[in-house]
Design an enzyme around this catalytic site. Structure first.
Site, PDB file in Angstrom:
ATOM      1  CG  HIS A  18      -1.973  -1.023   1.218  1.00  6.83           C
ATOM      2  ND1 HIS A  18      -3.321  -0.722   1.126  1.00  6.83           N
ATOM      3  CD2 HIS A  18      -1.908  -2.380   1.279  1.00  6.83           C
ATOM      4  CE1 HIS A  18      -4.021  -1.835   1.127  1.00  6.83           C
ATOM      5  NE2 HIS A  18      -3.195  -2.854   1.227  1.00  6.83           N
ATOM      6  CG  ASP A 121      -4.524   2.352   2.313  1.00  8.78           C
ATOM      7  OD1 ASP A 121      -3.578   1.962   1.607  1.00  8.78           O
ATOM      8  OD2 ASP A 121      -5.394   1.591   2.780  1.00  8.78           O
ATOM      9  CB  SER A 292       5.807  -9.217   2.279  1.00  8.36           C
ATOM     10  OG  SER A 292       4.473  -8.744   2.359  1.00  8.36           O
ATOM     11  CD1 TRP A 360      16.428 -16.099  -1.678  1.00  7.60           C
ATOM     12  CD2 TRP A 360      18.300 -17.200  -2.193  1.00  7.60           C
ATOM     13  NE1 TRP A 360      17.491 -15.317  -1.306  1.00  7.60           N
ATOM     14  CE2 TRP A 360      18.644 -15.970  -1.601  1.00  7.60           C
ATOM     15  CE3 TRP A 360      19.316 -18.071  -2.598  1.00  7.60           C
ATOM     16  CZ2 TRP A 360      19.976 -15.585  -1.407  1.00  7.60           C
ATOM     17  CZ3 TRP A 360      20.637 -17.693  -2.403  1.00  7.60           C
ATOM     18  CH2 TRP A 360      20.959 -16.455  -1.821  1.00  7.60           C
ATOM     19  CB  ALA A 364      14.632 -13.533  -3.778  1.00  5.93           C
ATOM     20  CG  ASN A 385       2.064  -3.586  -5.434  1.00  5.16           C
ATOM     21  OD1 ASN A 385       1.808  -2.656  -6.189  1.00  5.16           O
ATOM     22  ND2 ASN A 385       1.846  -3.517  -4.130  1.00  5.16           N
ATOM     23  CB  SER A 386       3.278 -10.060  -7.263  1.00  2.00           C
ATOM     24  OG  SER A 386       3.998  -9.952  -6.055  1.00  2.00           O
TER      25      SER A 386
END
Length: 497
Positions: A18, A121, A292, A360, A364, A385-386
């Site tokens: 955000h 927001d 995340s 991993w 990253a 966002n991804s």
């Protein structure tokens, strides 16, 4: 004498998904005016968890070190008590943010310079009343999709239809601009039960969206033409209620100079994941990363391992471990830890996939990874966002939605945009995916003979061109940014109370 530029006052939610796009969007407004038309003041709320507080402080430090001549200031708001009876993560966040209303009012009223607008927001939409009381324009920043915006604006209509008895017990959810009815599997969990207090809470939140001066959306007209047209035409709100103008100025991404590139064009130093990717053939690697807050219990890890091993494709998997002791936060969120690969992965998995796979266990650089030529597909939780990062680089996806509005995003990616291959996710088992189903989806997306995979890859490349053209001069998002800048200038010129 130089005049003091009016301020855009931002109130973001503390999550990186955000805070970062809101700040990046308002930077675009500044840059659009040559960096002199406005200043930015970011109101920083103290997050309800220590980990989130650390992330916010780190983001603030990065921004302070990278102003590039832009006038950006930070104002930390006093702490508030978190709600103790919220139903779900989303209601907790919305109520926690709303509790800051008097502090936001004091901060805006006490500013030494004129205020052009208060940018809120999506969870802070009720604070449009603060702006109205101060005679300041208010804008809701939509960090997610146009589809979710259409749904949020439409929730009061669905609520009123239920109250009038127009819908039965098995009421379907229809959202203007999307295929109707919306499949039950695509409905965000926080509004799935239309008889719950949570649904009523979000219907009221949707009403406040409609009370704003305008809505800034991190999307583009060409990405989501159906939902954005429905919103613009007033088809989402109750009859007779006006819809604020929407400014789709996306994709808003902080990408630096990253471009799709091969190994010969990258200068050292490289992250280890990037160096490994640059040794792989073009479009040969499937990238798995889940945001995340994405992590899996050992049974799901075992299924993913089996799917990757049996598919035979190269892979780069960012695997996070479960939260540590006391990982549950007051807002209901849980933050993953660095993975203990010996404890999580089946015995012998790393040996059997050595050379074609890399697991991993910590953070990253996702944006840099998606920019690499070796990446041919992305298994993602489907956070917006991804998704935008993946589309920017033309990478097709397999959605594995985990929380929030991600099931709606997955539906849109597969059934509306056509840039992803569907994978059956069992929501009744905490979004569990069987190994055979993931193996099938991997073979479809990465295989050379699947018509479904070929179409997804082609559409992803088309959307890459759409994303990049939208922000260029003459593009739809560039035009929306011009309209937004003009509206903000007009608001700054209005007499305040």
């Amino acid at each position: 004498m130089a005049t003091t530029p009016p301020a855009l006052v931002l109130l973001p939610e503390w999550g990186s998904g955000h805070l970062a796009p809101m700040l990046e969007s308002c930077k675009r407004v500044l840059l659009h005016g040559g960096g002199r038309a406005f200043s930015i003041t970011l109101l920083v709320m103290r997050p309800p968890t220590a980990e989130a507080s650390s992330e916010v402080e780190e983001h603030v430090r990065r921004e302070q070190a990278a102003f590039s001549g832009l006038e950006i200031g930070f104002h930390r708001l006093p702490a508030v008590d978190p709600p103790k009876d919220a139903v779900g993560v989303e209601e907790f966040i919305a109520r926690y943010v709303a509790a800051h209303a008097p502090h936001v009012r004091d901060a805006v009223a006490g500013m030494a310079r004129p205020v052009a607008a208060l940018v809120l927001d999506m969870f802070a939409a009720p604070l449009v009343d603060v702006a109205r009381g101060l005679g300041v324009p208010s804008y809701v920043f939509m960090s997610s999709t146009g589809a979710l915006l259409a749904l949020m604006l439409h929730l009061p209509v669905l609520r009123d239809a239920d109250a009038d008895g127009e819908e039965g017990d098995d009421a379907v959810m229809c959202v203007p601009g999307l295929p109707s009815p919306l499949p039950a599997a695509a409905v965000p969990g926080f509004v799935a039960d239309r008889k719950s207090p949570n649904f009523e809470w979000f219907a009221r939140l949707g009403e406040r969206f409609a009370d704003a001066t305008g809505i800034i959306a991190n999307t583009a007209d060409e990405l989501e033409p159906g939902p954005l047209a429905a919103v613009a035409e007033g088809a989402c709100v109750p009859p007779g209620r006006p819809t604020p103008p929407v400014y789709p100025i996306g994709p808003v991404l902080s990408l630096g100079s990253s471009k799709k590139k091969d190994s010969s064009s990258e200068a050292p130093p490289k992250h280890e994941c990037v160096a490994w990717l640059d040794a792989q053939p073009a479009a040969s690697v499937v990238f798995l990363c889940f945001g995340s807050m994405g992590w899996f219990e050992p049974p799901q890890v075992a299924e993913i391992c089996a799917a990757l091993e049996r598919s035979g494709h190269r892979f780069l998997w960012v695997l996070r471990g479960p939260p540590g002791d006391g990982g549950g936060a007051p807002d209901g969120s849980e933050h993953p830890t660095d993975a203990d690969l010996d404890a999580l992965l089946p015995e012998g998995f790393l040996e059997r996939t050595k050379g074609r796979g890399l697991v991993w266990p910590t953070w990253a650089p996702q944006k840099e990874i998606l920019a690499r030529a070796a990446v041919g597909g992305f298994v993602t939780h489907g956070g917006w966002n991804s998704v935008l990062e993946s589309l920017w680089h033309g990478v097709p996806m397999i959605p594995l939605p985990l929380y929030a509005e991600q099931h709606l995003n997955a539906f849109e990616l597969v059934s509306v945009m056509g840039v992803a291959v569907a994978m059956e996710v069992d929501r009744d088992r905490d979004n569990f995916v069987e190994a055979a189903e993931m193996e099938r989806a991997l073979r479809v997306l990465m295989g050379g003979e699947s018509e479904e995979g070929r179409k997804a890859r082609e559409k992803a490349k088309e959307m890459m061109a759409v994303c990049r053209k939208a922000g260029e001069m003459g593009g739809s998002s560039y035009a929306a940014l011009q309209r937004l800048s003009a509206a903000l200038h007009y608001g700054a010129a209005l007499p305040k109370k």
